[in-house]
Write a protein that holds these residues in place. Structure first.
Motif, PDB file in Angstrom:
ATOM      1  N   ASN A   1      53.013  38.046  24.855  1.00  0.00           N
ATOM      2  CA  ASN A   1      52.324  37.191  25.819  1.00  0.00           C
ATOM      3  C   ASN A   1      53.276  36.159  26.419  1.00  0.00           C
ATOM      4  O   ASN A   1      53.149  35.803  27.592  1.00  0.00           O
ATOM      5  CB  ASN A   1      51.135  36.509  25.144  1.00  0.00           C
ATOM      6  N   TYR A   2      54.245  35.700  25.643  1.00  0.00           N
ATOM      7  CA  TYR A   2      55.282  34.806  26.161  1.00  0.00           C
ATOM      8  C   TYR A   2      56.013  35.476  27.318  1.00  0.00           C
ATOM      9  O   TYR A   2      56.228  34.879  28.379  1.00  0.00           O
ATOM     10  CB  TYR A   2      56.257  34.451  25.039  1.00  0.00           C
ATOM     11  N   ASN A   3      56.366  36.725  27.114  1.00  0.00           N
ATOM     12  CA  ASN A   3      57.095  37.456  28.155  1.00  0.00           C
ATOM     13  C   ASN A   3      56.236  37.692  29.388  1.00  0.00           C
ATOM     14  O   ASN A   3      56.723  37.620  30.528  1.00  0.00           O
ATOM     15  CB  ASN A   3      57.573  38.804  27.611  1.00  0.00           C
ATOM     16  N   HIS A   4      54.973  37.989  29.163  1.00  0.00           N
ATOM     17  CA  HIS A   4      54.091  38.371  30.271  1.00  0.00           C
ATOM     18  C   HIS A   4      53.577  37.169  31.051  1.00  0.00           C
ATOM     19  O   HIS A   4      53.325  37.276  32.256  1.00  0.00           O
ATOM     20  CB  HIS A   4      52.904  39.168  29.721  1.00  0.00           C
ATOM     21  N   TYR A   5      53.433  36.026  30.372  1.00  0.00           N
ATOM     22  CA  TYR A   5      52.805  34.860  30.991  1.00  0.00           C
ATOM     23  C   TYR A   5      53.769  33.680  31.124  1.00  0.00           C
ATOM     24  O   TYR A   5      53.426  32.539  30.817  1.00  0.00           O
ATOM     25  CB  TYR A   5      51.557  34.453  30.190  1.00  0.00           C
ATOM     26  N   ASP A   6      54.973  33.982  31.599  1.00  0.00           N
ATOM     27  CA  ASP A   6      55.922  32.941  31.996  1.00  0.00           C
ATOM     28  C   ASP A   6      56.167  31.938  30.878  1.00  0.00           C
ATOM     29  O   ASP A   6      56.217  30.723  31.114  1.00  0.00           O
ATOM     30  CB  ASP A   6      55.425  32.228  33.270  1.00  0.00           C
ATOM     31  N   GLY A   7      56.316  32.427  29.664  1.00  0.00           N
ATOM     32  CA  GLY A   7      56.669  31.544  28.559  1.00  0.00           C
ATOM     33  C   GLY A   7      55.642  30.479  28.265  1.00  0.00           C
ATOM     34  O   GLY A   7      55.983  29.389  27.814  1.00  0.00           O
ATOM     35  N   TYR A   8      54.362  30.800  28.527  1.00  0.00           N
ATOM     36  CA  TYR A   8      53.282  29.813  28.373  1.00  0.00           C
ATOM     37  C   TYR A   8      53.579  28.557  29.200  1.00  0.00           C
ATOM     38  O   TYR A   8      53.424  27.425  28.729  1.00  0.00           O
ATOM     39  CB  TYR A   8      53.050  29.457  26.896  1.00  0.00           C
ATOM     40  N   ASN A   9      53.995  28.776  30.421  1.00  0.00           N
ATOM     41  CA  ASN A   9      54.248  27.669  31.358  1.00  0.00           C
ATOM     42  C   ASN A   9      52.896  27.178  31.871  1.00  0.00           C
ATOM     43  O   ASN A   9      52.282  27.785  32.748  1.00  0.00           O
ATOM     44  CB  ASN A   9      55.120  28.153  32.512  1.00  0.00           C
ATOM     45  N   TRP A  10      52.435  26.083  31.321  1.00  0.00           N
ATOM     46  CA  TRP A  10      51.085  25.592  31.612  1.00  0.00           C
ATOM     47  C   TRP A  10      50.916  25.159  33.063  1.00  0.00           C
ATOM     48  O   TRP A  10      49.782  25.052  33.545  1.00  0.00           O
ATOM     49  CB  TRP A  10      50.744  24.434  30.665  1.00  0.00           C
ATOM     50  N   SER A  11      52.005  24.911  33.762  1.00  0.00           N
ATOM     51  CA  SER A  11      51.925  24.461  35.150  1.00  0.00           C
ATOM     52  C   SER A  11      51.916  25.606  36.154  1.00  0.00           C
ATOM     53  O   SER A  11      51.764  25.369  37.359  1.00  0.00           O
ATOM     54  CB  SER A  11      53.114  23.524  35.463  1.00  0.00           C
ATOM     55  N   ASN A  12      52.090  26.827  35.685  1.00  0.00           N
ATOM     56  CA  ASN A  12      52.151  27.983  36.583  1.00  0.00           C
ATOM     57  C   ASN A  12      50.736  28.431  36.945  1.00  0.00           C
ATOM     58  O   ASN A  12      50.063  29.102  36.163  1.00  0.00           O
ATOM     59  CB  ASN A  12      52.914  29.128  35.905  1.00  0.00           C
ATOM     60  N   GLN A  13      50.283  28.075  38.132  1.00  0.00           N
ATOM     61  CA  GLN A  13      48.909  28.387  38.523  1.00  0.00           C
ATOM     62  C   GLN A  13      48.747  29.810  39.046  1.00  0.00           C
ATOM     63  O   GLN A  13      47.649  30.202  39.448  1.00  0.00           O
ATOM     64  CB  GLN A  13      48.402  27.364  39.546  1.00  0.00           C
TER      65      GLN A  13
END
Length: 373
Positions: free
Chosen positions: A109-121
């Motif tokens: 999920n880190y790889n798929h979701y931008d490293g859990y970048n909470w600001s990435n909308q």
């Protein structure tokens, strides 16, 4: 309902699927077939989990598919629920391979979701999706001691609090547009805050948990124990009853009870549970929830917290009810694939099904002790 925007977008797809389901011709990957005329056993918990992973887990990308067709990734927030399932299995078995699985799912999920970048909308489009992950990340730290999980959980919590909390009227907004305050963000915020408080000892988390729980109990819960889905502006709380809202309300109350030993919180948790048992069930069986949409995962969330009430708070009066649900759902599985279904009272379809609707019995089986005779 928290996934209204998703469900509207999926409505066309749902209509298409309902008219075009075909029998799944993929050979069964599970060699063992359990008899369908007996209650589940401890060994069946392994069997069910392995079957679920065989049908839905992508070992290359370390993510879960949305259906047995394996042609799309499951929704971002449900990946956190499946991660919780993996943690349940590890806590039940203590298998080193399952500890590896916890790390693998995090990395996928880190790889798929931008490293859990909470600001990435582009990755995140709603606050409660983030909070499901914050809860899971904090729990993963509690189980493994991995400091990275804790850091990600703290960053996520702070991000959601800054954007979601209403400092004027209280409560948490579920979406970026602040259209309403839903149970699916408020009660999970309490659970996440309490986990972070337990880990860090930072009293600000405890204060936030108490504040949000008090607001939620006042604004989202009826005297009957019904946990309403949402509160929009100054309108009365409303929306359909969902098991996951009751589940997270139970979990929030229990977390505060365990910290304070205040019996009021335990009474709240039992009231929410009684409402589900007495009002949402048919002949004692939990509602189906999820006509080929993400709602199929809701009872997996309910399972997490009602079982905490039973096993951690000693409320064994609910155990036979839950065991009956699990046994019924397991007996009605697809015995060829050992996959279970969202509607426990009917036979699991033999064609394409969703990971969402196949998840809750598997989750229950990791948490619920088998029937003793």
């Amino acid at each position: 309902m928290k996934k209204l925007t998703c469900f509207l977008a999926l409505s066309i797809f749902t209509c298409f699927v309902s008219c075009s389901k075909e029998k799944d011709s993929t050979p069964a990957k599970t060699a063992v077939v359990r008899p369908v005329d007996q209650d589940f056993t401890a060994g069946d918990a392994d069997l069910a989990y392995n079957a679920f992973n065989g049908a839905f887990y992508d070992p290359a990308n370390k993510l879960y598919y949305s259906t047995t067709k394996k042609d799309g990734v499951a929704a971002i927030w449900t990946q956190a629920i499946y991660w919780d399932m993996a943690m349940n299995v590890y806590q039940r078995t203590k298998a080193s391979s399952q500890l590896t699985m916890i790390g693998d799912i995090y990395q996928g999920n880190y790889n798929h979701y931008d490293g859990y970048n909470w600001s990435n909308q582009a990755v995140w489009f709603i606050y409660d999706d983030m909070m499901w992950w914050v809860m899971a990340l904090a729990r993963a730290n509690q189980i493994t001691g991995n400091a990275t999980y804790l850091q990600k959980a703290k960053e996520g919590f702070d991000h959601v609090w800054a954007g979601s909390y209403d400092p004027v009227d209280g409560g948490m907004f579920w979406d970026f547009q602040h259209s309403g305050k839903n149970s699916c963000i408020n009660f999970p915020t309490v659970i996440a805050a309490m986990r972070l408080y337990t880990i860090t000892g930072d009293a600000s988390y405890l204060d936030k948990a108490k504040s949000i729980y008090a607001w939620s109990k006042t604004n989202l819960v009826d005297a009957s124990g019904k946990v309403n889905d949402n509160k929009i502006g100054n309108n009365p709380a409303g929306g359909q009853d969902y098991t996951y809202n009751s589940g997270t309300a139970i979990g929030a109350a229990l977390a505060l009870y365990k910290q304070s030993n205040d019996a009021t919180y335990l009474s709240d948790a039992k009231l929410y549970t009684d409402y589900v048992k007495n009002n949402l069930c048919t002949n004692g069986i939990l509602p189906a929830e999820g006509d080929f949409n993400e709602q199929g995962v809701l009872k997996a969330i309910f399972a997490q917290y009602v079982m905490q009430l039973i096993t951690e708070a000693g409320q064994s009066q609910y155990l036979s009810w839950i065991q009956n649900n699990v046994n019924t759902g397991w007996k009605n599985r697809d015995a060829t694939r050992n996959l279970t279904y969202r509607n426990y009272a009917v036979a699991c379809p033999t064609g394409d099904i969703q990971s969402y609707e196949a998840s809750s019995i598997v989750t229950f089986m990791q948490l619920c002790p088998p029937t003793t005779k």
